[in-house]
Motif scaffolding. Structure first.
Motif, PDB file in Angstrom:
ATOM      1  N   ASP A 223      -7.260  23.248  15.393  1.00 52.33           N
ATOM      2  CA  ASP A 223      -6.832  24.573  14.907  1.00 52.33           C
ATOM      3  C   ASP A 223      -5.623  25.053  15.718  1.00 52.33           C
ATOM      4  O   ASP A 223      -5.625  26.145  16.280  1.00 52.33           O
ATOM      5  CB  ASP A 223      -8.004  25.564  15.035  1.00 52.33           C
ATOM      6  CG  ASP A 223      -7.794  26.821  14.181  1.00 52.33           C
ATOM      7  OD1 ASP A 223      -6.837  26.858  13.390  1.00 52.33           O
ATOM      8  OD2 ASP A 223      -8.593  27.768  14.322  1.00 52.33           O
TER       9      ASP A 223
ATOM     10  N   ASN B 267      -3.703  30.775  18.690  1.00 46.57           N
ATOM     11  CA  ASN B 267      -4.722  30.176  19.550  1.00 46.57           C
ATOM     12  C   ASN B 267      -4.156  29.758  20.905  1.00 46.57           C
ATOM     13  O   ASN B 267      -4.701  28.872  21.582  1.00 46.57           O
ATOM     14  CB  ASN B 267      -5.390  28.998  18.834  1.00 46.57           C
ATOM     15  CG  ASN B 267      -6.335  29.495  17.751  1.00 46.57           C
ATOM     16  OD1 ASN B 267      -6.836  30.623  17.839  1.00 46.57           O
ATOM     17  ND2 ASN B 267      -6.585  28.674  16.753  1.00 46.57           N
TER      18      ASN B 267
ATOM     19  N   ASP C  87      -9.855  28.651  21.509  1.00 43.71           N
ATOM     20  CA  ASP C  87     -10.358  28.326  20.172  1.00 43.71           C
ATOM     21  C   ASP C  87     -10.538  26.825  19.914  1.00 43.71           C
ATOM     22  O   ASP C  87      -9.849  26.231  19.084  1.00 43.71           O
ATOM     23  CB  ASP C  87      -9.433  28.943  19.115  1.00 43.71           C
ATOM     24  CG  ASP C  87     -10.186  29.238  17.826  1.00 43.71           C
ATOM     25  OD1 ASP C  87     -11.351  28.837  17.718  1.00 43.71           O
ATOM     26  OD2 ASP C  87      -9.582  29.854  16.928  1.00 43.71           O
TER      27      ASP C  87
HETATM   28 MG    MG Z   1      -8.351  31.519  16.577  1.00 48.89          MG
END
Ligand code: MG
Ligand code: ATP
Length: 223
Positions: free
Chosen positions: A131, A136, A158
């Motif tokens: 991700d 992030n 994350d």
């Molecule tokens: Mg995130």
């Protein structure tokens, strides 16, 4: 200030997968990340899945530290409530830093290069973040005690979707996902994506992964 607004201010993020709350415990700011119940999933599947993702994320947030990657320190993991208690990093997201017109372009390029280097470390250890977005990544001011200079360091977060893989394809997909959101969000940041790739190659990221990206992209285009 009303009770409700006080409560609201504590939330850092309310996402589809998790809620993140800032709390003060024993005088220390901490982040409480709780994976939310998915009503559409069978509870018999949902609960263990949330438990597993919570434990996995905490494990990964900690594991990458040994490779020199900065992440929030984990204080406590509560699998039965799908909750991670971790260090509160008082820092903006990379996304906001890169969009901030007051920040010099040279610094933005340095941060992009740094991000590429961190992704190369992940891939060298066969970790796919899963991700990668500029939301992030947090950008923290860090004072070097030796030379007293303050520099911006990247804090990676994350890891809920991270996996281990030895496949070049998976590394390429990791980068394609970042490229898609990066070029859409930071379209005016010329050379930004190039600088991420440069940092990636400078830190042992493989050229063949970047080559594979074109293949992944053309597959997405014609899918
Ligand atoms: Mg995130
Ligand atoms: N340790 C932390 N300190 C300060 N802020 C944090 C911290 N962890 C997360 N945040 C903030 O909360 C936001 C959401 O956190 P995170 O990315 O972990 O959750 P999410 O995207 O909702 O999770 P998921 O993708 O698993 O659904 C981040 O973009 C960041 O602004």
């Amino acid at each position: 200030m009303t009770q409700t607004s006080e409560k609201k201010e504590q939330y850092l993020s309310i996402g589809a997968e998790a809620t993140l709350e800032k709390r003060k415990i024993l005088g220390k700011n901490i982040v409480v990340k709780t994976r939310v119940v998915k009503g559409y999933r069978n509870p018999l599947l949902d609960a263990p899945l949330r438990r597993e993702r919570t434990s996995h994320e905490a494990k990964m947030l900690h594991a990458v530290k040994k490779w020199g990657v900065t992440t929030p320190t984990i204080y406590l993991v509560e699998p039965h409530t799908s909750t991670i208690y971790m260090e509160y990093v008082d820092a903006p997201r990379l996304k906001h830093v890169l969009l901030d017109t007051k920040i010099k372009n040279t610094e933005k390029m340095r941060l992009c290069n740094e991000l590429g280097k961190i992704i190369a470390i992940f891939h060298k250890h066969h970790l796919i973040h899963g991700d990668l977005t500029t939301s992030n990544v947090l950008v923290r001011r860090n004072k070097n005690f030796k030379n007293k200079k303050t520099i911006n360091e990247l804090v990676m977060i994350d890891f809920g979707l991270s996996t281990y893989s030895h496949k070049i394809e998976d590394e390429a997909v990791d980068l394609v996902n970042l490229k898609k959101t990066f070029t859409a969000t930071h379209s005016t940041l010329n050379e930004g994506w190039g600088e991420i790739q440069k940092g990636y190659l400078e830190n042992g990221g493989e050229k063949k992964v970047l080559k594979q990206m074109s293949e992944v992209e053309s597959r997405i285009r014609y899918a």
